[in-house]
Motif scaffolding. Structure first.
Motif, PDB file in Angstrom:
ATOM      1  N   VAL A 273       0.836  -1.306  -0.014  1.00 30.77           N
ATOM      2  CA  VAL A 273      -0.067   0.140   0.003  1.00 30.77           C
ATOM      3  C   VAL A 273       0.910   1.389  -0.031  1.00 30.77           C
ATOM      4  CG1 VAL A 273      -1.801   1.397   1.244  1.00 30.77           C
ATOM      5  CG2 VAL A 273      -1.982  -1.277   1.095  1.00 30.77           C
ATOM      6  N   LEU A 274       2.084   1.192   0.769  1.00 29.50           N
ATOM      7  CA  LEU A 274       3.085   2.382   0.756  1.00 29.50           C
ATOM      8  C   LEU A 274       3.333   2.603  -0.710  1.00 29.50           C
ATOM      9  CD1 LEU A 274       4.256   4.503   2.279  1.00 29.50           C
ATOM     10  CD2 LEU A 274       6.364   2.747   2.625  1.00 29.50           C
ATOM     11  N   PHE A 275       3.639   1.597  -1.368  1.00 32.79           N
ATOM     12  CA  PHE A 275       4.400   1.692  -2.716  1.00 32.79           C
ATOM     13  C   PHE A 275       3.311   2.217  -3.586  1.00 32.79           C
ATOM     14  CE2 PHE A 275       7.290  -2.022  -1.966  1.00 32.79           C
ATOM     15  CZ  PHE A 275       8.302  -1.479  -1.238  1.00 32.79           C
ATOM     16  N   MET A 276       1.920   1.750  -3.420  1.00 34.33           N
ATOM     17  CA  MET A 276       0.907   2.457  -4.367  1.00 34.33           C
ATOM     18  C   MET A 276       0.887   4.188  -4.077  1.00 34.33           C
ATOM     19  SD  MET A 276      -2.126  -0.469  -3.753  1.00 34.33           S
ATOM     20  CE  MET A 276      -1.936  -2.054  -4.598  1.00 34.33           C
ATOM     21  N   VAL A 277       1.110   4.238  -2.724  1.00 34.36           N
ATOM     22  CA  VAL A 277       1.236   5.754  -2.550  1.00 34.36           C
ATOM     23  C   VAL A 277       1.985   6.535  -3.122  1.00 34.36           C
ATOM     24  CG1 VAL A 277       1.264   7.547  -0.726  1.00 34.36           C
ATOM     25  CG2 VAL A 277      -0.078   5.577  -0.196  1.00 34.36           C
ATOM     26  N   ILE A 278       3.560   5.781  -3.010  1.00 30.54           N
ATOM     27  CA  ILE A 278       4.595   6.623  -3.575  1.00 30.54           C
ATOM     28  C   ILE A 278       4.479   6.503  -5.211  1.00 30.54           C
ATOM     29  CG2 ILE A 278       7.090   6.375  -4.019  1.00 30.54           C
ATOM     30  CD1 ILE A 278       7.169   5.009  -1.130  1.00 30.54           C
ATOM     31  N   ILE A 279       4.084   5.389  -5.795  1.00 33.97           N
ATOM     32  CA  ILE A 279       3.830   5.565  -7.321  1.00 33.97           C
ATOM     33  C   ILE A 279       2.721   6.385  -7.796  1.00 33.97           C
ATOM     34  CG2 ILE A 279       3.340   4.147  -9.365  1.00 33.97           C
ATOM     35  CD1 ILE A 279       5.167   2.033  -8.042  1.00 33.97           C
ATOM     36  N   GLY A 280       1.736   6.266  -6.880  1.00 33.54           N
ATOM     37  CA  GLY A 280       0.564   7.245  -7.403  1.00 33.54           C
ATOM     38  C   GLY A 280       0.848   8.587  -6.845  1.00 33.54           C
ATOM     39  N   GLY A 281       1.351   8.976  -6.029  1.00 36.66           N
ATOM     40  CA  GLY A 281       1.592  10.401  -5.628  1.00 36.66           C
ATOM     41  C   GLY A 281       1.012  10.693  -4.378  1.00 36.66           C
ATOM     42  N   LEU A 282       2.117  11.261  -3.535  1.00 38.83           N
ATOM     43  CA  LEU A 282       1.676  11.716  -2.133  1.00 38.83           C
ATOM     44  C   LEU A 282       0.954  13.006  -2.366  1.00 38.83           C
ATOM     45  CD1 LEU A 282       5.112  11.053  -0.444  1.00 38.83           C
ATOM     46  CD2 LEU A 282       3.364  10.175   0.162  1.00 38.83           C
ATOM     47  N   GLY A 283      -0.155  12.929  -1.456  1.00 41.74           N
ATOM     48  CA  GLY A 283      -1.090  14.138  -1.127  1.00 41.74           C
ATOM     49  C   GLY A 283      -1.859  14.171  -2.312  1.00 41.74           C
ATOM     50  N   SER A 284      -2.472  12.952  -3.105  1.00 39.59           N
ATOM     51  CA  SER A 284      -3.350  13.189  -4.078  1.00 39.59           C
ATOM     52  C   SER A 284      -4.278  12.172  -4.151  1.00 39.59           C
ATOM     53  CB  SER A 284      -2.475  13.319  -5.543  1.00 39.59           C
ATOM     54  OG  SER A 284      -3.172  12.941  -6.410  1.00 39.59           O
ATOM     55  N   ILE A 285      -5.763  12.598  -4.480  1.00 36.26           N
ATOM     56  CA  ILE A 285      -6.687  11.464  -4.364  1.00 36.26           C
ATOM     57  C   ILE A 285      -6.670  10.592  -5.778  1.00 36.26           C
ATOM     58  CG2 ILE A 285      -9.207  11.099  -4.563  1.00 36.26           C
ATOM     59  CD1 ILE A 285      -8.066  12.317  -1.759  1.00 36.26           C
ATOM     60  N   LEU A 286      -6.477  11.503  -6.777  1.00 35.46           N
ATOM     61  CA  LEU A 286      -6.177  10.717  -8.162  1.00 35.46           C
ATOM     62  C   LEU A 286      -5.075   9.640  -8.029  1.00 35.46           C
ATOM     63  CD1 LEU A 286      -7.094  10.416 -11.173  1.00 35.46           C
ATOM     64  CD2 LEU A 286      -5.367  12.217 -11.671  1.00 35.46           C
ATOM     65  N   SER A 288      -4.080   8.164  -5.505  1.00 34.60           N
ATOM     66  CA  SER A 288      -4.258   7.032  -4.743  1.00 34.60           C
ATOM     67  C   SER A 288      -4.915   5.882  -5.745  1.00 34.60           C
ATOM     68  CB  SER A 288      -5.020   7.341  -3.875  1.00 34.60           C
ATOM     69  OG  SER A 288      -4.733   8.192  -3.003  1.00 34.60           O
ATOM     70  N   PHE A 289      -5.694   6.523  -6.662  1.00 25.44           N
ATOM     71  CA  PHE A 289      -6.344   5.479  -7.538  1.00 25.44           C
ATOM     72  C   PHE A 289      -5.235   4.954  -8.811  1.00 25.44           C
ATOM     73  CE2 PHE A 289     -10.242   7.308  -5.944  1.00 25.44           C
ATOM     74  CZ  PHE A 289     -10.997   6.380  -6.013  1.00 25.44           C
ATOM     75  N   LEU A 290      -4.313   5.918  -9.173  1.00 25.89           N
ATOM     76  CA  LEU A 290      -3.466   5.281 -10.397  1.00 25.89           C
ATOM     77  C   LEU A 290      -2.409   4.347  -9.633  1.00 25.89           C
ATOM     78  CD1 LEU A 290      -2.655   8.955 -11.968  1.00 25.89           C
ATOM     79  CD2 LEU A 290      -4.195   6.973 -12.867  1.00 25.89           C
ATOM     80  N   GLY A 291      -1.840   4.629  -8.558  1.00 22.86           N
ATOM     81  CA  GLY A 291      -1.015   3.887  -7.901  1.00 22.86           C
ATOM     82  C   GLY A 291      -1.712   2.432  -7.443  1.00 22.86           C
ATOM     83  N   ALA A 292      -2.704   2.407  -7.172  1.00 20.87           N
ATOM     84  CA  ALA A 292      -3.525   0.825  -6.845  1.00 20.87           C
ATOM     85  C   ALA A 292      -3.771   0.245  -8.196  1.00 20.87           C
ATOM     86  CB  ALA A 292      -5.162   1.570  -6.182  1.00 20.87           C
ATOM     87  N   ALA A 293      -4.224   0.866  -9.154  1.00 19.26           N
ATOM     88  CA  ALA A 293      -4.470   0.227 -10.506  1.00 19.26           C
ATOM     89  C   ALA A 293      -3.129  -0.014 -11.164  1.00 19.26           C
ATOM     90  CB  ALA A 293      -5.114   1.494 -11.526  1.00 19.26           C
ATOM     91  N   PHE A 294      -2.011   0.775 -11.030  1.00 16.60           N
ATOM     92  CA  PHE A 294      -0.718   0.334 -11.373  1.00 16.60           C
ATOM     93  C   PHE A 294      -0.072  -1.020 -10.981  1.00 16.60           C
ATOM     94  CE2 PHE A 294       3.788   0.519 -12.165  1.00 16.60           C
ATOM     95  CZ  PHE A 294       3.783   0.748 -13.546  1.00 16.60           C
ATOM     96  N   LEU A 295      -0.076  -0.923  -9.638  1.00 10.63           N
ATOM     97  CA  LEU A 295       0.370  -2.043  -9.104  1.00 10.63           C
ATOM     98  C   LEU A 295      -0.469  -3.322  -8.779  1.00 10.63           C
ATOM     99  CD1 LEU A 295       2.701  -0.749  -6.097  1.00 10.63           C
ATOM    100  CD2 LEU A 295       3.153  -1.466  -8.504  1.00 10.63           C
ATOM    101  N   VAL A 296      -1.883  -3.291  -9.060  1.00 10.61           N
ATOM    102  CA  VAL A 296      -2.808  -4.299  -9.237  1.00 10.61           C
ATOM    103  C   VAL A 296      -2.649  -4.918 -10.760  1.00 10.61           C
ATOM    104  CG1 VAL A 296      -5.028  -5.179  -9.135  1.00 10.61           C
ATOM    105  CG2 VAL A 296      -4.211  -3.572  -7.369  1.00 10.61           C
ATOM    106  N   LEU A 297      -2.341  -4.177 -11.661  1.00 10.11           N
ATOM    107  CA  LEU A 297      -2.590  -4.272 -13.156  1.00 10.11           C
ATOM    108  C   LEU A 297      -1.244  -4.971 -13.605  1.00 10.11           C
ATOM    109  CD1 LEU A 297      -4.715  -4.440 -15.293  1.00 10.11           C
ATOM    110  CD2 LEU A 297      -3.735  -2.328 -16.260  1.00 10.11           C
ATOM    111  N   LEU A 298      -0.048  -4.464 -13.038  1.00  9.22           N
ATOM    112  CA  LEU A 298       1.191  -5.010 -13.410  1.00  9.22           C
ATOM    113  C   LEU A 298       1.530  -6.133 -13.226  1.00  9.22           C
ATOM    114  CD1 LEU A 298       4.121  -4.077 -14.392  1.00  9.22           C
ATOM    115  CD2 LEU A 298       4.830  -3.766 -11.771  1.00  9.22           C
ATOM    116  N   PRO A 299       1.095  -7.157 -12.220  1.00 12.79           N
ATOM    117  CA  PRO A 299       1.258  -8.421 -12.378  1.00 12.79           C
ATOM    118  C   PRO A 299       0.305  -9.325 -13.299  1.00 12.79           C
ATOM    119  CG  PRO A 299       0.947  -7.743  -9.956  1.00 12.79           C
ATOM    120  CD  PRO A 299       0.633  -6.832 -10.958  1.00 12.79           C
ATOM    121  N   VAL A 300      -0.598  -8.681 -13.520  1.00 10.91           N
ATOM    122  CA  VAL A 300      -1.836  -9.132 -14.494  1.00 10.91           C
ATOM    123  C   VAL A 300      -1.010  -9.078 -15.876  1.00 10.91           C
ATOM    124  CG1 VAL A 300      -4.070  -9.309 -15.501  1.00 10.91           C
ATOM    125  CG2 VAL A 300      -3.667  -8.793 -12.824  1.00 10.91           C
TER     126      VAL A 300
END
Length: 358
Positions: A273-286, A288-300
């Motif tokens: 979850v911390l990596f999702m925040v770092i990759i998505g962007g600290l202090g950003s609602i958008l 949070s979604f981008l980081g979660a999508a990226f790290l969930v979609l990457l293994p797929v």
């Protein structure tokens, strides 16, 4: 010229205080929401629900929670996995103790219980910060996992130590258990994502959000101008833990159905979850979604390309995933600390002028 704010005039306070003040953003939000509600449920398959959509929605809630605490209030936390475990075990105890309780109430109460636990573990933030607070929250992670492992009451004295989500229905449709349809899982999680994202968006751009950001930028200066550090930090821990607790409850009840705390909510979950925040962007609602999508979609994506198309062994693709994630963390920290959200902001700046260079 594709994305522009020119001509967006506001003549009253209601228009100026909208969640999305720019008309283009507002249309984009409604279009995405319409597709998510009216199109995706009819197309979603069991594979895509379990491989991407449901985990993405759940991790987006957890990332929103951690981003509020770390990105907006500046309080580092490595205990996200432990707080997700609190939400999961709280929902399990509520579902087994109160069989009449509906799943929305169970999930919200699980979030509130996690918020209370988060405030308890957030008390050290009043005296310590930075690296020392990170270590304190890491201790909370290990303590919570140990607690749910060693106290049989939490798993109702089950011989295996595993908790299993009882079957529950909402408006006659199964939302937990093996009989749950993929679209029901998806819509149930989407309901919480939309509501919590709206809450997070409005909290972070209101008075409370400004207090959090003042504490993040310089806590002494914030206190001088009248911000109460005690209330600001503890509210950040409470709101963040509420979000993370709901994510943990959904992760257990809707997504997995059965969990063992060490495997499902270990330290790896906190770092993910911390990596999702770092990759998505600290202090950003958008972000949070981008980081979660990226790290969930990457293994797929790696599995489809590496295993299905190229025929590589699954173990190599799994290790490759870890290498790519590690490299991306380093690259984002060096080249773009504000993550994917900042790249989207730069893209919008380009679209304001495109196709003209100036």
């Amino acid at each position: 010229m594709l994305y522009r704010e020119a001509g967006d005039f506001k003549t009253n306070y209601h228009d100026d205080a909208q969640t999305f003040p720019i008309r283009f953003d507002r249309w984009g939000y409604w279009a995405i929401l319409a597709v998510a509600l009216l199109v995706v449920p009819f197309l979603v398959t069991d594979y895509w629900a379990n491989a991407f959509l449901v985990p993405f929605l759940i991790y987006a809630i957890a990332t929103l929670g951690l981003n509020i605490l770390t990105g907006y209030c500046g309080q580092v936390s490595l205990g996200t996995g432990g707080f997700m475990a609190v939400g999961a075990y709280a929902s399990y105890k509520l579902m087994t103790a109160f069989e009449w309780m509906d799943m929305i109430t169970v999930t919200l109460l699980s979030g509130l219980i996690t918020a209370a636990v988060g405030v308890l573990f957030g008390l050290p933030s009043l005296r310590i910060k930075g690296f020392y607070l990170a270590v304190a929250t890491l201790a909370a992670q290990f303590f919570l996992v140990w607690l749910f492992n060693k106290v049989p009451w939490f798993y109702n004295y089950s011989a295996s130590g595993q908790i299993n989500a009882p079957e529950r229905e909402l408006f006659g449709v199964a939302v937990t258990g093996p009989a749950t349809e993929p679209w029901a899982q998806y819509l149930f999680c989407l309901l919480f994502v939309v509501a919590l994202a709206w809450v997070a968006r409005n909290l972070t751009r209101g008075a409370q959000g400004r207090q959090w950001m003042a504490i993040r930028d310089m806590d002494i200066a914030a206190e001088i101008i009248g911000v109460n550090p005690l209330r600001a930090k503890l509210t950040a821990f409470a709101v963040s833990s509420f979000f993370v607790g709901i994510a943990g409850a959904l992760f257990f009840t809707v997504y997995l159905g059965a969990v063992e705390v060490g495997e499902a909510f270990g330290i790896q979950k906190s770092f993910l979850v911390l990596f999702m925040v770092i990759i998505g962007g600290l202090g950003s609602i958008l972000g949070s979604f981008l980081g979660a999508a990226f790290l969930v979609l990457l293994p797929v994506a790696l599995k489809i390309v590496g295993v299905d198309l190229l025929g590589w062994p699954t173990a190599i693709v799994s290790h490759l995933n870890l290498v790519i994630v590690g490299a991306l963390i380093v690259l984002f920290l060096i080249l773009e600390p504000h993550g994917l959200a900042q790249l989207w902001r730069l893209t919008k700046e380009k679209l304001r002028l495109w196709p003209f260079p100036h």
